[in-house]
Write an enzyme that holds these catalytic residues in place. Structure first.
Site, short mmCIF file in Angstrom:
data_model
loop_
_atom_site.label_atom_id
_atom_site.label_comp_id
_atom_site.label_asym_id
_atom_site.label_seq_id
_atom_site.Cartn_x
_atom_site.Cartn_y
_atom_site.Cartn_z
N LYS A 1 5.14 35.88 31.52
CA LYS A 1 4.91 36.35 32.89
C LYS A 1 3.44 36.67 33.05
O LYS A 1 2.84 37.27 32.18
CB LYS A 1 5.74 37.61 33.14
CG LYS A 1 5.53 38.22 34.51
CD LYS A 1 6.34 39.49 34.68
CE LYS A 1 5.68 40.69 34.04
NZ LYS A 1 6.37 41.95 34.31
N GLY B 1 4.07 72.88 52.93
CA GLY B 1 4.02 71.86 51.88
C GLY B 1 3.68 72.42 50.51
O GLY B 1 3.70 71.69 49.52
N THR C 1 10.58 46.68 41.62
CA THR C 1 11.02 45.89 42.79
C THR C 1 12.01 44.81 42.38
O THR C 1 12.50 44.08 43.24
CB THR C 1 9.82 45.21 43.45
OG1 THR C 1 9.25 44.27 42.50
CG2 THR C 1 8.75 46.22 43.85
N ALA C 2 12.25 44.66 41.09
CA ALA C 2 13.14 43.63 40.52
C ALA C 2 12.56 42.22 40.66
O ALA C 2 13.26 41.25 40.39
CB ALA C 2 14.55 43.70 41.10
N GLY C 3 11.30 42.13 41.07
CA GLY C 3 10.68 40.80 41.16
C GLY C 3 10.66 40.11 39.80
O GLY C 3 10.98 38.92 39.68
N ARG D 1 2.07 52.37 33.49
CA ARG D 1 1.30 51.12 33.59
C ARG D 1 -0.20 51.39 33.65
O ARG D 1 -1.00 50.52 33.38
CB ARG D 1 1.70 50.37 34.86
CG ARG D 1 3.01 49.62 34.80
CD ARG D 1 3.07 48.81 36.09
NE ARG D 1 4.37 48.27 36.38
CZ ARG D 1 4.67 47.69 37.54
NH1 ARG D 1 3.77 47.60 38.49
NH2 ARG D 1 5.87 47.20 37.74
C1 R5P Z 1 5.93 45.45 33.30
O1 R5P Z 1 5.07 45.36 32.44
C2 R5P Z 1 7.22 46.18 33.10
O2 R5P Z 1 7.69 46.06 31.79
C3 R5P Z 1 8.29 45.70 34.06
O3 R5P Z 1 8.54 44.33 33.82
C4 R5P Z 1 7.82 45.86 35.49
O4 R5P Z 1 7.35 47.16 35.71
C5 R5P Z 1 8.96 45.57 36.46
O5 R5P Z 1 8.46 45.62 37.77
P1 R5P Z 1 9.18 44.84 38.93
O6 R5P Z 1 10.64 45.20 38.86
O7 R5P Z 1 8.51 45.31 40.20
O8 R5P Z 1 8.95 43.38 38.72
#
Ligand code: R5P
Length: 315
Positions: free
Chosen positions: A195, A42, A227-229, A100
């Protein structure tokens, strides 16, 4: 005229070799030869096969998954370049992970973006070249010269060439400035979704929309898709507010499961991403389109090497 020996020399780690090859093609130089691999135990091994003594060295390595492994690989490459007497070492990190984690906003949490900035500098990088940081203030975590490019203009040019006419939507207040900049480039109005994150587990909760989208096409603009959530919730909100064709654009396509499945099932007709990270060959019906940042990175590398203005790339 550069003060370093020869042309800039570009090497890649294992995070995104295709991007490094495309950058070299844009620069019209050969990709530098290096062995970068893991032993059975590793441990990572790095050896540059080209002589880099007094050369202007650029190491391309975005924070792709597995993030920690690729970051450590970059640190080891920097260390190897320093010990090989490189004239100057620029860490080219088109996607800077841990963006983040840029403040201590809860008790007993780290500031990991700062930690990795420190590590890159301690390893021996002389410069940093990155793109669209999650928060611009992260530039200040580095005390070496740091150029932050943006792909916003490339994305705007893509939508302009397609004749996009509608509303640019920010998925949260944090991204409002980014969406406003895109709306200004396209000469279009902007709307903002509010959001709120409810925890540390990637779940987002949409509350309301500020701005008019009814009867118009919408373009959701974000810095990254994990994750596109976030995108899918905003898209549902836009649809409930009467938006017509909904599209999305982001700089960094992290695309952790179930992002592709979610996008394919969502009201989003297509998603435009850059290639700061390697994108999947099979988009599973998510209708991904790619805009390459390689020519922009190549031009920035050329300018850094020759001592020309990088700021001029933004004008
Ligand atoms: C958040 O502050 C970022 O700008 C993006 O909106 C976020 O990282 C997107 O994450 P996900 O696709 O998991 O919702």
């Amino acid at each position: 005229m550069s003060r370093y020996v020869g042309d800039p020399i570009v090497f890649t780690g294992n995070a995104h070799p295709e991007l490094a090859r495309d950058v070299c093609a844009a620069l019209d130089v050969e990709l530098g030869c290096a062995n970068v691999f893991d032993f059975a135990n590793g441990n990572t091994f790095v050896q540059f096969l080209d002589n880099i003594r007094e050369r202007d060295v650029f190491l391309i390595q975005p924070g792709a998954k597995p993030v920690n492994h690729h970051l450590v690989e970059l640190l080891i490459m920097i260390d190897a370049a320093r010990r090989a007497s490189a004239g100057r070492i620029t860490a080219v990190v088109p996607y800077f992970a841990y963006g983040r984690s840029d403040k201590k906003d809860q008790p007993r949490v780290p500031i990991t973006a700062r930690l990795f900035a420190d590590l890159i500098q301690t390893a021996g990088a002389d410069r940093m070249l990155t793109m669209d940081l999650h928060a611009g203030q992260i530039q200040g975590f580095f005390h070496i010269p740091t150029d932050e490019l943006t792909a916003q203009r490339l994305l705007a040019e893509h939508f302009r060439s397609q004749g996009f006419d509608g509303v640019v939507v920010s998925p949260d207040f944090g991204g409002a400035k980014r969406a406003r900049a895109m709306a200004d480039l396209l000469n279009l109005p902007v709307a903002i979704a509010e959001k709120r994150r409810t925890g540390n587990d990637d779940r987002a909760e949409m509350l309301q929309l500020i701005g008019e989208v009814g009867g118009r096409d919408a373009l959701i603009v974000d810095d990254e898709i994990v994750t596109a959530g976030t995108l899918c919730e905003v898209a549902e909100l836009l649809r409930s507010e009467g938006a017509q064709r909904i599209r999305a654009a982001a700089i960094h396509g992290i695309l952790s499961p179930p992002a592709l499945e979610r996008l394919a099932m969502s009201p989003i007709a297509s998603v435009v991403l850059t290639d700061t990270l390697s994108l999947p060959e099979d988009d599973q019906g998510a209708e991904l389109e790619t805009v390459s940042v390689a020519p922009l990175l190549g031009e920035a590398i050329r300018r850094i090497h020759e001592g020309d203005s990088v700021g001029a790339l933004f004008r």
